[in-house]
Design an enzyme around this catalytic site. Structure first.
Site, PDB file in Angstrom:
ATOM      1  CG  ASP A 199      -1.717  -1.095   1.294  1.00 39.30           C
ATOM      2  OD1 ASP A 199      -2.014  -1.912   0.282  1.00 39.30           O
ATOM      3  OD2 ASP A 199      -2.960  -1.137   1.964  1.00 39.30           O
ATOM      4  CG  ASP A 213      -6.886   0.096   1.401  1.00 36.11           C
ATOM      5  OD1 ASP A 213      -7.113  -1.123   1.526  1.00 36.11           O
ATOM      6  OD2 ASP A 213      -6.823   1.064   2.089  1.00 36.11           O
ATOM      7  CG  HIS A 227     -11.071   1.007   0.355  1.00 36.64           C
ATOM      8  ND1 HIS A 227     -11.133  -0.454   0.564  1.00 36.64           N
ATOM      9  CD2 HIS A 227     -10.346   1.597   1.038  1.00 36.64           C
ATOM     10  CE1 HIS A 227     -10.335  -0.488   1.608  1.00 36.64           C
ATOM     11  NE2 HIS A 227      -9.797   0.742   1.962  1.00 36.64           N
ATOM     12  CB  SER A 236     -13.209   1.002   6.036  1.00 36.61           C
ATOM     13  OG  SER A 236     -12.528   1.810   5.111  1.00 36.61           O
ATOM     14  CG  HIS A 286      -8.619   5.386   2.821  1.00 37.59           C
ATOM     15  ND1 HIS A 286      -9.687   5.275   3.682  1.00 37.59           N
ATOM     16  CD2 HIS A 286      -7.951   4.164   2.654  1.00 37.59           C
ATOM     17  CE1 HIS A 286      -9.424   3.936   4.157  1.00 37.59           C
ATOM     18  NE2 HIS A 286      -8.574   3.286   3.483  1.00 37.59           N
ATOM     19  CE  LYS A 314      -4.036  -4.033   1.401  1.00 40.06           C
ATOM     20  NZ  LYS A 314      -4.922  -3.225   1.959  1.00 40.06           N
ATOM     21  CD  GLU A 325     -10.989  -1.784   6.868  1.00 40.17           C
ATOM     22  OE1 GLU A 325     -10.565  -2.017   5.748  1.00 40.17           O
ATOM     23  OE2 GLU A 325     -10.992  -0.888   7.400  1.00 40.17           O
ATOM     24  CB  ALA A 344       0.192   2.125   8.173  1.00 29.87           C
ATOM     25  CB  CYS A 369      -2.547  -2.796   5.199  1.00 28.95           C
ATOM     26  SG  CYS A 369      -4.035  -2.242   5.000  1.00 28.95           S
TER      27      CYS A 369
HETATM   28  C1  VGL Z   1      -4.671   0.991   5.640  1.00 27.78           C
HETATM   29  C2  VGL Z   1      -6.268   2.006   7.244  1.00 27.78           C
HETATM   30  C3  VGL Z   1      -7.209   1.961   6.127  1.00 27.78           C
HETATM   31  C4  VGL Z   1      -3.257   0.386   5.412  1.00 27.78           C
HETATM   32  C5  VGL Z   1      -5.638   0.588   4.879  1.00 27.78           C
HETATM   33  O1  VGL Z   1      -3.032   0.127   4.245  1.00 27.78           O
HETATM   34  O2  VGL Z   1      -2.791   0.225   6.385  1.00 27.78           O
HETATM   35  N1  VGL Z   1      -5.042   1.672   6.962  1.00 27.78           N
HETATM   36  N2  VGL Z   1      -6.936   1.250   5.010  1.00 27.78           N
HETATM   37 ZN    ZN Z   2      -8.482   1.213   3.524  1.00 31.40          ZN
END
Ligand code: VGL
Ligand code: ZN
Length: 198
Positions: free
Chosen positions: A17, A59, A61, A67, A78, A103, A110, A138, A142
């Site tokens: 990500d 990520d 979405h 989420s 996001h 993903k 989520e 992060a 993830c």
């Molecule tokens: C993530 C929060 C929401 C990540 C993804 O990639 O860590 N964190 N969606």
């Molecule tokens: Zn996300």
């Protein structure tokens, strides 16, 4: 050492990500997230040079993902698939042979882990990969869930500590995530070590 190990097919780079929305200025910016760019670029370059498998997750979405705060979730909107915020970091040069994993595409689920409702595991097994060098964003979401799933699925997971960054919603979340990954059998390494002799 086995032939599989020697031709490098048994290990892969997994970049989690590294997308604009998770970088400074993005919708869900990870503090200091851009620290991962230089070490990950070195890994991408070296793995590509050596024709080692490289996977990048994103990520991805739908606009009404559960989420999002707009849907009663806990994150700002996001990484909506196809929007600029979902693009990989512009500074990153992604090798042509890199394989992408999208993903979080189900609006109702989520899915922090790159293994959640994706074919990543099947693709890794198909290539005979048993070891993953992991970096990205992060640490406390993830990266954490991806590494925990990798361990459950039997992969040797090596987390590159210089190539991850945490959201740290609560101070110490990143450090606790590292401890959880280690407790699950992941080992800590660095990008230098990951590219040495690879
Ligand atoms: C993530 C929060 C929401 C990540 C993804 O990639 O860590 N964190 N969606
Ligand atoms: Zn996300």
């Amino acid at each position: 050492m086995s032939a599989v190990r020697d031709n490098g097919a048994a290990e892969a780079l997994l970049v989690v990500d590294v997308q604009r929305d998770f970088l400074p200025g993005g919708a869900l910016a990870v503090p200091g997230g851009d620290r991962v760019l230089a070490p990950l670029q070195r890994c991408l370059d070296r793995f590509a040079e050596r024709a080692r498998p490289v996977f990048l997750t994103r990520d991805w979405h739908p606009a009404d993902h559960c989420s999002f705060t707009t849907q009663g979730g806990s994150w700002p909107v996001h990484c909506v698939g196809g929007t600029p915020g979902a693009a990989f970091a512009p500074a990153l040069h992604i090798p042509a042979q890199a394989q992408l994993v999208s993903k979080g595409t189900d609006p109702r689920a989520e899915a922090y882990s790159a293994f959640s409702a994706t074919d990543l595991c099947a693709r890794l097994r198909h290539l005979g990969i048993h070891r993953l060098y992991v970096g990205g964003l992060a640490t406390d979401y993830c990266v954490l869930q991806t590494v925990l799933d990798a361990r459950s699925l039997g992969f040797d997971a090596r987390v590159m500590t210089d190539a991850v960054a945490a959201v740290d919603l609560a101070p110490g979340d990143g450090a606790r995530a590292i401890q959880r990954m280690q407790a699950a059998g992941a080992t800590l390494t660095t990008s230098e070590e990951a590219v040495a002799a690879r």
